[in-house]
Design a protein around this motif. Structure first.
Motif, PDB file in Angstrom:
ATOM      1  N   PRO A  76      91.585  71.137  47.202  1.00 21.16           N
ATOM      2  CA  PRO A  76      92.394  70.024  47.724  1.00 21.16           C
ATOM      3  C   PRO A  76      91.698  69.277  48.865  1.00 21.16           C
ATOM      4  CG  PRO A  76      93.188  72.087  48.619  1.00 21.16           C
ATOM      5  CD  PRO A  76      92.089  72.450  47.660  1.00 21.16           C
ATOM      6  N   ASN A  77      90.624  68.548  48.535  1.00 19.60           N
ATOM      7  CA  ASN A  77      89.843  67.848  49.560  1.00 19.60           C
ATOM      8  C   ASN A  77      89.958  66.330  49.436  1.00 19.60           C
ATOM      9  OD1 ASN A  77      88.369  67.392  47.241  1.00 19.60           O
ATOM     10  ND2 ASN A  77      86.723  68.828  47.791  1.00 19.60           N
ATOM     11  N   ASP A  78      91.006  65.870  48.749  1.00 16.57           N
ATOM     12  CA  ASP A  78      91.314  64.437  48.646  1.00 16.57           C
ATOM     13  C   ASP A  78      90.240  63.628  47.919  1.00 16.57           C
ATOM     14  OD1 ASP A  78      93.731  64.783  50.042  1.00 16.57           O
ATOM     15  OD2 ASP A  78      92.689  64.646  51.969  1.00 16.57           O
ATOM     16  N   ASP A  79      89.518  64.271  47.008  1.00 14.48           N
ATOM     17  CA  ASP A  79      88.551  63.503  46.216  1.00 14.48           C
ATOM     18  C   ASP A  79      89.106  63.165  44.831  1.00 14.48           C
ATOM     19  OD1 ASP A  79      88.541  65.947  44.971  1.00 14.48           O
ATOM     20  OD2 ASP A  79      86.364  66.229  45.031  1.00 14.48           O
ATOM     21  N   ASN A  80      90.418  63.452  44.650  1.00 17.14           N
ATOM     22  CA  ASN A  80      91.113  63.164  43.392  1.00 17.14           C
ATOM     23  C   ASN A  80      90.581  63.974  42.211  1.00 17.14           C
ATOM     24  OD1 ASN A  80      92.878  61.197  44.526  1.00 17.14           O
ATOM     25  ND2 ASN A  80      91.220  59.682  44.425  1.00 17.14           N
ATOM     26  N   VAL A  81      89.894  65.059  42.515  1.00 20.20           N
ATOM     27  CA  VAL A  81      89.415  65.965  41.473  1.00 20.20           C
ATOM     28  C   VAL A  81      89.896  67.368  41.813  1.00 20.20           C
ATOM     29  CG1 VAL A  81      87.409  66.944  40.299  1.00 20.20           C
ATOM     30  CG2 VAL A  81      87.378  64.548  41.038  1.00 20.20           C
ATOM     31  N   ASN A  82      90.727  67.931  40.970  1.00 29.55           N
ATOM     32  CA  ASN A  82      91.222  69.295  41.162  1.00 29.55           C
ATOM     33  C   ASN A  82      91.906  69.462  42.514  1.00 29.55           C
ATOM     34  OD1 ASN A  82      91.641  71.925  40.251  1.00 29.55           O
ATOM     35  ND2 ASN A  82      89.732  72.689  41.150  1.00 29.55           N
ATOM     36  N   ASP A  83      92.650  68.432  42.941  1.00 28.69           N
ATOM     37  CA  ASP A  83      93.312  68.474  44.243  1.00 28.69           C
ATOM     38  C   ASP A  83      94.653  69.200  44.211  1.00 28.69           C
ATOM     39  OD1 ASP A  83      91.394  67.219  45.752  1.00 28.69           O
ATOM     40  OD2 ASP A  83      92.210  65.207  45.443  1.00 28.69           O
ATOM     41  N   ILE A  84      95.186  69.466  43.027  1.00 33.90           N
ATOM     42  CA  ILE A  84      96.500  70.095  42.890  1.00 33.90           C
ATOM     43  C   ILE A  84      96.358  71.386  42.095  1.00 33.90           C
ATOM     44  CG2 ILE A  84      98.872  69.826  42.064  1.00 33.90           C
ATOM     45  CD1 ILE A  84      98.209  67.934  44.305  1.00 33.90           C
ATOM     46  N   PHE A  85      96.930  72.461  42.645  1.00 30.30           N
ATOM     47  CA  PHE A  85      97.006  73.702  41.884  1.00 30.30           C
ATOM     48  C   PHE A  85      98.220  73.586  40.959  1.00 30.30           C
ATOM     49  CE2 PHE A  85      98.804  77.908  41.147  1.00 30.30           C
ATOM     50  CZ  PHE A  85      97.702  78.611  40.693  1.00 30.30           C
ATOM     51  N   THR A  86      97.969  73.493  39.678  1.00 31.52           N
ATOM     52  CA  THR A  86      99.053  73.323  38.724  1.00 31.52           C
ATOM     53  C   THR A  86      98.754  74.114  37.464  1.00 31.52           C
ATOM     54  OG1 THR A  86     100.376  71.691  37.522  1.00 31.52           O
ATOM     55  CG2 THR A  86      98.028  71.269  37.677  1.00 31.52           C
ATOM     56  N   VAL A  87      99.794  74.513  36.789  1.00 34.31           N
ATOM     57  CA  VAL A  87      99.643  75.253  35.539  1.00 34.31           C
ATOM     58  C   VAL A  87      99.350  74.265  34.421  1.00 34.31           C
ATOM     59  CG1 VAL A  87     100.794  76.741  33.870  1.00 34.31           C
ATOM     60  CG2 VAL A  87     101.184  77.073  36.321  1.00 34.31           C
ATOM     61  N   GLN A  88      98.307  74.517  33.680  1.00 31.93           N
ATOM     62  CA  GLN A  88      97.968  73.685  32.527  1.00 31.93           C
ATOM     63  C   GLN A  88      98.775  74.205  31.341  1.00 31.93           C
ATOM     64  OE1 GLN A  88      93.693  73.743  32.101  1.00 31.93           O
ATOM     65  NE2 GLN A  88      93.379  73.590  34.310  1.00 31.93           N
ATOM     66  N   ALA A  89      99.810  73.442  30.995  1.00 27.84           N
ATOM     67  CA  ALA A  89     100.761  73.949  30.010  1.00 27.84           C
ATOM     68  C   ALA A  89     101.105  72.888  28.983  1.00 27.84           C
ATOM     69  CB  ALA A  89     102.036  74.415  30.712  1.00 27.84           C
ATOM     70  N   VAL A  90     101.393  73.356  27.779  1.00 27.01           N
ATOM     71  CA  VAL A  90     101.892  72.512  26.695  1.00 27.01           C
ATOM     72  C   VAL A  90     103.099  73.215  26.091  1.00 27.01           C
ATOM     73  CG1 VAL A  90     101.406  71.520  24.433  1.00 27.01           C
ATOM     74  CG2 VAL A  90      99.623  71.557  26.182  1.00 27.01           C
ATOM     75  N   GLY A  91     104.163  72.476  25.896  1.00 26.08           N
ATOM     76  CA  GLY A  91     105.323  73.034  25.219  1.00 26.08           C
ATOM     77  C   GLY A  91     106.154  73.976  26.059  1.00 26.08           C
ATOM     78  N   LEU A  92     106.147  73.811  27.384  1.00 26.27           N
ATOM     79  CA  LEU A  92     106.994  74.639  28.232  1.00 26.27           C
ATOM     80  C   LEU A  92     108.350  73.971  28.438  1.00 26.27           C
ATOM     81  CD1 LEU A  92     104.702  76.065  31.052  1.00 26.27           C
ATOM     82  CD2 LEU A  92     105.380  77.106  28.887  1.00 26.27           C
ATOM     83  N   LYS A  93     109.392  74.793  28.444  1.00 23.51           N
ATOM     84  CA  LYS A  93     110.740  74.295  28.668  1.00 23.51           C
ATOM     85  C   LYS A  93     111.170  74.484  30.116  1.00 23.51           C
ATOM     86  CE  LYS A  93     114.003  76.586  26.648  1.00 23.51           C
ATOM     87  NZ  LYS A  93     114.898  77.110  25.585  1.00 23.51           N
ATOM     88  N   THR A  94     110.817  75.620  30.719  1.00 22.02           N
ATOM     89  CA  THR A  94     111.163  75.888  32.118  1.00 22.02           C
ATOM     90  C   THR A  94     109.977  76.537  32.816  1.00 22.02           C
ATOM     91  OG1 THR A  94     112.039  78.117  31.700  1.00 22.02           O
ATOM     92  CG2 THR A  94     113.582  76.261  31.492  1.00 22.02           C
TER      93      THR A  94
END
Length: 247
Positions: free
Chosen positions: A165-183
């Motif tokens: 998270p160094n504000d270079d707009n690359v990999n700045d957010i820790f997020t789950v890479q998901a497809v087809g999730l409901k919750t």
């Protein structure tokens, strides 16, 4: 009259008025053969031409008709669908096995229709759809058959092991890479077990700031994530990842 698919019909609704009652009713076929109805209605007779002879108490007779009962052809709607369940996009082959029909109307449950005898239709939206075939004759007789098509997507769940998270707009957010999730319910902790962040949607993530809004230092952090896929699969994951802030 005769109903769709019936082998017999009827002549109904004849009204006879006379001042010389009682009246005698005698039905006869096209060859003049008498039929044993005895009333103004003729029922349960096969296709053909019929006449009604009415005789009053004075012996005067009058003939009504001829009346024609046409034969009707029954229709049975039926089909097979293959496959009936699968992951989107799913091409489904509909094979028409109807009997006695001349016209066909397919309703796929999505708002789309077709008049092709045996169509192939591709389902894209997720969910359960009722696919129906309306088979009809040229005389207007019809029958309907339906089946259920179940469209789903296999869920995919990938958790990164590092983010920057160094504000270079690359990999700045820790997020789950998901497809087809409901919750999804996720919590982030530091090495001392203090909660840094949490979210409860499938499209959120952590921007690397503490609960007070201060940038978290480089180091190892821990996650606990619960999720449910559209396909019903349940996930419970916990582990660690590395925060690297320096550019």
């Amino acid at each position: 009259l005769a109903n769709c698919g019936d082998t017999t019909g009827a002549v109904l609704g004849i009204v006879v008025t006379s001042s010389a009652s009682p009246l005698l009713y005698q039905w006869q076929d096209a060859l003049g053969n008498p039929l044993g109805s005895g009333t103004a209605n003729l029922i349960n007779v096969g296709p053909g031409t019929y006449s009604l002879v009415v005789t009053d108490s004075n012996g005067c007779s009058s003939t009504a008709g001829p009346f024609t009962i046409n034969s009707t052809v029954g229709v049975v709607a039926s089909f097979t669908a293959d496959p009936v369940t699968g992951e989107t996009p799913l091409p489904v082959t509909f094979t028409n096995t109807s009997i006695g029909a001349a016209n066909y109307l397919w309703q796929f449950g999505t708002g789309d229709t077709s008049s092709v005898i045996s169509p192939v239709y591709t389902y894209v939206p997720l969910g359960q759809f009722t696919a129906c075939l309306i088979a009809s004759t040229t005389s207007g007789c019809s029958d309907t058959a339906c089946t259920t098509i179940d469209i789903f997507i296999n869920s995919v769940f990938v958790i990164p092991n590092v983010f920057t998270p160094n504000d270079d707009n690359v990999n700045d957010i820790f997020t789950v890479q998901a497809v087809g999730l409901k919750t999804m319910d996720a919590e982030i902790f530091n090495r001392w077990g203090q909660k840094e962040y949490e979210w409860h949607t499938t499209n959120d993530g952590w921007d690397g700031r503490t609960a007070s809004g201060v940038p978290a230092p480089d180091g190892t952090y821990y996650f606990m994530i619960k999720a449910t896929g559209i396909d019903g699969k349940e996930y419970f994951e916990k582990g660690s990842f590395t925060l690297i802030r320096s550019k």
